[in-house]
Design a protein around this motif. Structure first.
Motif, PDB file in Angstrom:
ATOM      1  N   GLY A  93      20.986  63.661  65.883  1.00 24.85           N
ATOM      2  CA  GLY A  93      20.896  63.796  64.762  1.00 24.85           C
ATOM      3  C   GLY A  93      19.773  63.599  63.820  1.00 24.85           C
ATOM      4  O   GLY A  93      19.579  63.361  62.612  1.00 24.85           O
ATOM      5  N   PHE A  94      19.004  62.245  64.609  1.00 24.08           N
ATOM      6  CA  PHE A  94      17.841  61.750  63.964  1.00 24.08           C
ATOM      7  C   PHE A  94      16.790  62.732  63.377  1.00 24.08           C
ATOM      8  O   PHE A  94      16.264  62.902  62.166  1.00 24.08           O
ATOM      9  N   ARG A  95      16.480  63.826  64.302  1.00 26.05           N
ATOM     10  CA  ARG A  95      15.876  65.136  63.930  1.00 26.05           C
ATOM     11  C   ARG A  95      16.697  66.063  63.257  1.00 26.05           C
ATOM     12  O   ARG A  95      17.686  66.419  64.059  1.00 26.05           O
ATOM     13  N   LYS A  96      16.204  66.663  62.354  1.00 31.76           N
ATOM     14  CA  LYS A  96      17.302  67.726  61.753  1.00 31.76           C
ATOM     15  C   LYS A  96      16.375  69.222  62.148  1.00 31.76           C
ATOM     16  O   LYS A  96      15.525  69.671  61.688  1.00 31.76           O
ATOM     17  N   ASN A  97      17.392  70.070  62.706  1.00 33.08           N
ATOM     18  CA  ASN A  97      17.064  71.287  62.985  1.00 33.08           C
ATOM     19  C   ASN A  97      18.185  72.023  63.689  1.00 33.08           C
ATOM     20  O   ASN A  97      18.910  71.502  64.633  1.00 33.08           O
ATOM     21  N   LYS A  98      18.957  72.925  62.704  1.00 32.29           N
ATOM     22  CA  LYS A  98      20.326  73.464  63.201  1.00 32.29           C
ATOM     23  C   LYS A  98      20.368  73.827  64.568  1.00 32.29           C
ATOM     24  O   LYS A  98      21.140  73.664  65.133  1.00 32.29           O
ATOM     25  N   VAL A  99      19.387  74.603  64.832  1.00 34.29           N
ATOM     26  CA  VAL A  99      19.503  75.240  66.411  1.00 34.29           C
ATOM     27  C   VAL A  99      19.314  74.169  67.308  1.00 34.29           C
ATOM     28  O   VAL A  99      19.953  74.134  68.303  1.00 34.29           O
ATOM     29  N   MET A 100      18.236  73.328  67.230  1.00 30.43           N
ATOM     30  CA  MET A 100      17.966  72.277  68.134  1.00 30.43           C
ATOM     31  C   MET A 100      19.441  71.105  68.286  1.00 30.43           C
ATOM     32  O   MET A 100      19.736  70.778  69.457  1.00 30.43           O
ATOM     33  N   GLN A 101      19.818  71.059  67.189  1.00 32.11           N
ATOM     34  CA  GLN A 101      21.030  69.921  66.981  1.00 32.11           C
ATOM     35  C   GLN A 101      22.012  70.646  67.863  1.00 32.11           C
ATOM     36  O   GLN A 101      22.877  69.990  68.595  1.00 32.11           O
ATOM     37  N   THR A 102      22.377  72.080  67.601  1.00 35.34           N
ATOM     38  CA  THR A 102      23.464  72.694  68.167  1.00 35.34           C
ATOM     39  C   THR A 102      23.398  72.782  69.753  1.00 35.34           C
ATOM     40  O   THR A 102      24.267  72.365  70.539  1.00 35.34           O
ATOM     41  N   VAL A 103      22.040  73.071  70.208  1.00 32.65           N
ATOM     42  CA  VAL A 103      21.789  73.230  71.704  1.00 32.65           C
ATOM     43  C   VAL A 103      21.748  71.676  72.142  1.00 32.65           C
ATOM     44  O   VAL A 103      22.322  71.400  73.307  1.00 32.65           O
ATOM     45  N   MET A 104      21.042  70.862  71.719  1.00 30.75           N
ATOM     46  CA  MET A 104      21.241  69.393  72.321  1.00 30.75           C
ATOM     47  C   MET A 104      22.453  68.727  72.209  1.00 30.75           C
ATOM     48  O   MET A 104      22.663  67.627  73.121  1.00 30.75           O
ATOM     49  N   THR A 105      23.095  68.972  71.272  1.00 32.50           N
ATOM     50  CA  THR A 105      24.531  68.197  71.136  1.00 32.50           C
ATOM     51  C   THR A 105      25.397  68.871  72.685  1.00 32.50           C
ATOM     52  O   THR A 105      26.537  68.149  72.924  1.00 32.50           O
ATOM     53  N   THR A 106      25.116  69.892  73.172  1.00 27.02           N
ATOM     54  CA  THR A 106      25.911  70.253  74.411  1.00 27.02           C
ATOM     55  C   THR A 106      25.183  69.534  75.730  1.00 27.02           C
ATOM     56  O   THR A 106      25.588  69.964  76.706  1.00 27.02           O
ATOM     57  N   LYS A 107      24.088  68.962  75.600  1.00 27.74           N
ATOM     58  CA  LYS A 107      23.324  68.306  76.721  1.00 27.74           C
ATOM     59  C   LYS A 107      23.535  66.923  76.902  1.00 27.74           C
ATOM     60  O   LYS A 107      23.463  66.024  76.051  1.00 27.74           O
ATOM     61  N   GLY A 108      23.995  66.661  78.216  1.00 32.08           N
ATOM     62  CA  GLY A 108      24.205  65.193  78.526  1.00 32.08           C
ATOM     63  C   GLY A 108      22.868  64.768  79.035  1.00 32.08           C
ATOM     64  O   GLY A 108      21.700  65.493  79.230  1.00 32.08           O
ATOM     65  N   ASN A 109      22.936  63.260  79.586  1.00 28.76           N
ATOM     66  CA  ASN A 109      21.590  62.564  80.059  1.00 28.76           C
ATOM     67  C   ASN A 109      21.102  63.627  81.208  1.00 28.76           C
ATOM     68  O   ASN A 109      19.765  63.612  81.239  1.00 28.76           O
ATOM     69  N   GLU A 110      21.897  63.797  82.137  1.00 34.35           N
ATOM     70  CA  GLU A 110      21.269  64.722  83.240  1.00 34.35           C
ATOM     71  C   GLU A 110      20.312  65.766  82.841  1.00 34.35           C
ATOM     72  O   GLU A 110      19.597  66.221  83.591  1.00 34.35           O
ATOM     73  N   GLU A 111      21.370  66.483  81.820  1.00 37.94           N
ATOM     74  CA  GLU A 111      20.449  67.815  81.515  1.00 37.94           C
ATOM     75  C   GLU A 111      19.415  67.377  80.895  1.00 37.94           C
ATOM     76  O   GLU A 111      18.083  68.137  81.040  1.00 37.94           O
ATOM     77  N   ILE A 112      19.194  66.486  79.786  1.00 37.07           N
ATOM     78  CA  ILE A 112      18.084  66.147  79.145  1.00 37.07           C
ATOM     79  C   ILE A 112      16.832  65.726  80.172  1.00 37.07           C
ATOM     80  O   ILE A 112      15.790  66.351  80.031  1.00 37.07           O
ATOM     81  N   ALA A 113      17.327  64.909  81.009  1.00 37.30           N
ATOM     82  CA  ALA A 113      16.285  64.410  82.071  1.00 37.30           C
ATOM     83  C   ALA A 113      15.681  65.598  82.927  1.00 37.30           C
ATOM     84  O   ALA A 113      14.410  65.634  83.054  1.00 37.30           O
ATOM     85  N   ALA A 114      16.663  66.535  83.272  1.00 35.01           N
ATOM     86  CA  ALA A 114      15.974  67.755  84.002  1.00 35.01           C
ATOM     87  C   ALA A 114      15.183  68.515  83.233  1.00 35.01           C
ATOM     88  O   ALA A 114      14.063  68.784  83.766  1.00 35.01           O
ATOM     89  N   LEU A 115      15.569  68.955  82.130  1.00 37.43           N
ATOM     90  CA  LEU A 115      14.796  69.792  81.300  1.00 37.43           C
ATOM     91  C   LEU A 115      13.296  69.116  80.979  1.00 37.43           C
ATOM     92  O   LEU A 115      12.351  69.848  80.899  1.00 37.43           O
ATOM     93  N   ALA A 116      13.256  67.852  80.752  1.00 35.05           N
ATOM     94  CA  ALA A 116      12.187  67.216  80.389  1.00 35.05           C
ATOM     95  C   ALA A 116      11.208  67.138  81.689  1.00 35.05           C
ATOM     96  O   ALA A 116      10.006  67.359  81.371  1.00 35.05           O
ATOM     97  N   ALA A 117      11.845  66.876  82.708  1.00 30.17           N
ATOM     98  CA  ALA A 117      10.974  66.795  83.903  1.00 30.17           C
ATOM     99  C   ALA A 117      10.535  68.405  84.312  1.00 30.17           C
ATOM    100  O   ALA A 117       9.328  68.460  84.432  1.00 30.17           O
ATOM    101  N   TRP A 118      11.221  69.307  84.013  1.00 32.94           N
ATOM    102  CA  TRP A 118      10.683  70.461  84.412  1.00 32.94           C
ATOM    103  C   TRP A 118       9.674  71.099  83.294  1.00 32.94           C
ATOM    104  O   TRP A 118       8.711  71.431  83.920  1.00 32.94           O
ATOM    105  N   TYR A 119       9.814  70.681  82.176  1.00 34.62           N
ATOM    106  CA  TYR A 119       8.785  71.359  81.121  1.00 34.62           C
ATOM    107  C   TYR A 119       7.528  70.322  81.286  1.00 34.62           C
ATOM    108  O   TYR A 119       6.462  71.021  81.409  1.00 34.62           O
ATOM    109  N   ALA A 120       7.702  69.149  81.610  1.00 35.04           N
ATOM    110  CA  ALA A 120       6.616  68.282  81.926  1.00 35.04           C
ATOM    111  C   ALA A 120       5.526  68.750  83.023  1.00 35.04           C
ATOM    112  O   ALA A 120       4.412  68.453  83.207  1.00 35.04           O
ATOM    113  N   ALA A 121       6.378  69.166  84.088  1.00 34.47           N
ATOM    114  CA  ALA A 121       5.854  69.627  85.488  1.00 34.47           C
ATOM    115  C   ALA A 121       4.833  70.847  85.243  1.00 34.47           C
ATOM    116  O   ALA A 121       4.168  71.219  86.105  1.00 34.47           O
ATOM    117  N   ILE A 122       5.208  71.661  84.188  1.00 32.82           N
ATOM    118  CA  ILE A 122       4.410  72.852  84.180  1.00 32.82           C
ATOM    119  C   ILE A 122       2.983  72.715  83.644  1.00 32.82           C
ATOM    120  O   ILE A 122       2.527  71.848  82.608  1.00 32.82           O
TER     121      ILE A 122
END
Length: 124
Positions: A93-122
């Motif tokens: 909730g430090f950054r405010k955006n209803k869509v992103m907050q809704t999506v990210m509150t459903t993501k655990g550490n493993e999901e965030i790490a995986a998404l960040a690694a995949w997008y960074a690898a592109i």
């Protein structure tokens, strides 16, 4: 040496972009807790295949070949740590955006790490 300087310049550019992002939010959130959450994600070994699978939800807005709308940032090829920071800031909730907050509150550490690694690898 030049490669190191270029990487440092890129890292600072990412930091400045993040700081200038108008999505920053509440003073009520203890950023120390956000940093702890970021560190927790950083310790996770990322699964690129899982990240690609999870990105199926993200690419509807953050397309690999660029954003579908001007106000949505392109995130493909961005620095992994910066992506983790942004996603955790939305999740906490430090950054405010209803869509992103809704999506990210459903993501655990493993999901965030995986998404960040995949997008960074592109490659952009």
């Amino acid at each position: 040496m030049i490669d190191l300087l270029a990487r440092k310049a890129l890292a600072w550019a990412v930091v400045l972009f993040a700081v200038s992002d108008r999505a920053f939010a509440s003073d009520e959130i203890d950023y120390g807790q956000v940093e702890i959450a970021i560190a927790g994600v950083g310790e996770v070994t990322a699964d690129l295949d899982y990240g690609e699978y999870l990105a199926g939800e993200c690419v509807s807005c953050h397309a690999v070949d660029g954003p579908k709308q001007a106000q949505i940032p392109a995130i493909a090829g961005r620095n992994r740590e910066a992506l983790i920071r942004a996603m955790v800031e939305y999740r906490t909730g430090f950054r405010k955006n209803k869509v992103m907050q809704t999506v990210m509150t459903t993501k655990g550490n493993e999901e965030i790490a995986a998404l960040a690694a995949w997008y960074a690898a592109i490659e952009r």
